[in-house]
Enzyme design. Structure first.
Site, PDB file in Angstrom:
ATOM      1  CE1 TYR A 130      32.784  11.559  33.472  1.00 52.13           C
ATOM      2  CE2 TYR A 130      31.845  13.297  34.810  1.00 52.13           C
ATOM      3  CZ  TYR A 130      32.454  12.877  33.647  1.00 52.13           C
ATOM      4  OH  TYR A 130      32.741  13.780  32.655  1.00 52.13           O
ATOM      5  CE  LYS A 181      31.415   5.664  18.188  1.00 52.64           C
ATOM      6  NZ  LYS A 181      31.192   6.391  16.915  1.00 52.64           N
ATOM      7  CG  ASP A 214      30.292   9.523  16.494  1.00 51.05           C
ATOM      8  OD1 ASP A 214      29.161   9.098  16.792  1.00 51.05           O
ATOM      9  OD2 ASP A 214      31.108   8.843  15.840  1.00 51.05           O
ATOM     10  CG  ASP A 238      30.916  16.560  31.913  1.00 46.76           C
ATOM     11  OD1 ASP A 238      30.657  17.762  31.693  1.00 46.76           O
ATOM     12  OD2 ASP A 238      31.840  16.211  32.675  1.00 46.76           O
ATOM     13  CG  ASP A 242      30.740  21.843  28.707  1.00 46.85           C
ATOM     14  OD1 ASP A 242      29.871  21.937  29.598  1.00 46.85           O
ATOM     15  OD2 ASP A 242      31.962  21.911  28.955  1.00 46.85           O
TER      16      ASP A 242
END
Ligand code: GGG
Length: 339
Positions: A130, A181, A214, A238, A242
């Site tokens: 970002y 990751k 994941d 982010d 959610d």
């Protein structure tokens, strides 16, 4: 008793409606605010072409805190260029005010997939993908190249990780999970893992864990109670918040604090949800996330007891109204009355 200066950005759609309820509940909690309204968001952009004028930013810097509702045009509208508000307002405020921690607590509500979950995601808020690093080569041609770099500094990772460790040390379970990751993102992942490993001895009571992002998506659905505090980068944070919002009761309950823990400027508090123009003005917006966000604001301002009462009042209300059909204002009234 102190009076705190709060910059209020109601924003668009349901933003002003939920912020009004949050301020009502803060008043009922007995905390005195001196609020200044700032007209920012899609409406202002459409009227004036401005996103965040420098003079407004300077005024916001002088507030004790900022409470934001939601910004965004109606879905499908082309009146605001895609991302103009996200980058020009939300990200600019995060960068300019050095809001380097995005703290998102999740406590499940009755009827949710995970009604008993209770964990906090600490998302690094000023770096990663970002930060805006990247660009185009040969744009518009068949041989176009687009790159989007992930910026991770030792300083940025360490200050975020230290905040997460300190939070975990303060919570009863003392658990911190780094989510990344590292097996594929070997440069950024290595920096995150090494940083967490190296500062860990400063927080001996905290039990550390690591999950790939994941796998975290599976665990959040299958066994979210394995988590206490998660620390992760900007993009992963982010996305997983959610998912965390969805399993804990819906985005209408998800609060967030964009924190400048060094207190070199105001911190910003906002519900995770957007402007939801489809229900704006109907009284159907759930103000719980905005009220929870205002409670995080009070806690940051040093009003821990009022903040705790507000958070408990929201929880008690939700427990007694598992399927809220009350109006936005009636929910605000009911939460305020319980204080
Ligand atoms: N309260 C967070 C916020 O407003 N984020 C911007 C956003 O999600 N905009 C898209 C939308 O309003 O639907």
């Amino acid at each position: 008793m102190s009076t705190y200066k709060v910059g209020v950005i109601g924003g668009d759609g349901i933003g002003p409606e939920v912020v009004a309820e949050a301020l009502k509940v803060v008043g009922a909690a007995g905390v005195s605010l001196s609020c200044t309204d700032y007209d920012l968001g899609a409406d202002r952009y459409v009227r004036t072409g401005e996103v965040l004028p420098d003079a407004v930013l300077e005024e916001l810097r002088r507030q004790d805190a900022i409470l934001l509702g939601a910004v965004g045009p109606p879905v499908g509208s082309s009146a605001v260029p895609s991302g103009a508000l996200e980058r020009g307002l939300l990200l600019r405020l995060r960068f300019e005010l050095d809001l380097y921690v995005n703290m998102r607590p999740f406590t499940g509500v009755p009827g949710a997939l995970a009604p008993d979950c209770d964990f906090v995601v600490i998302r690094e808020n000023t770096e990663g993908t970002y930060a805006g690093e990247g660009g185009f080569l040969r744009k518009g041609t068949l041989f176009e190249v687009a790159t989007q770099g992930s910026v991770n500094t030792r300083h940025g990772v360490e200050r975020c990780a230290r905040f997460a460790f300190a939070l975990a040390a303060d919570r009863p379970r003392h658990q911190l999970t780094l989510v990344h990751k590292t097996n594929v993102l070997t440069f950024a992942g290595d920096l995150w893992q090494r940083t967490v490993d190296e500062i860990s001895p400063d927080f001996p009571s905290v039990v550390r864990d690591y999950n790939h992002v994941d796998a975290t998506c599976i665990y959040l659905v299958e066994n979210p109670n394995r988590y206490d505090v998660i620390v992760t980068d900007n993009l992963f944070g982010d996305i997983i918040t959610d998912l965390a919002g969805a399993i804990s009761g819906g985005i209408g309950y998800a609060a967030s604090a964009n924190l400048n823990p060094d207190r070199t400027g105001p911190s910003l508090f906002e519900p995770v949800h957007g402007a939801a123009h489809d229900i704006a003005g109907t009284g159907r917006a759930n103000p719980a996330a905005a009220i929870r966000s205002a409670a995080l604001m009070l806690d940051h301002l040093g009003e821990a007891s009022a903040a705790e009462k507000m958070t408990k009042s929201v929880a008690d209300f939700i427990a007694s109204h598992p399927d809220p059909t009350l109006s936005t204002a009636a929910i605000g009234d009911a939460i305020a009355e319980r204080l």
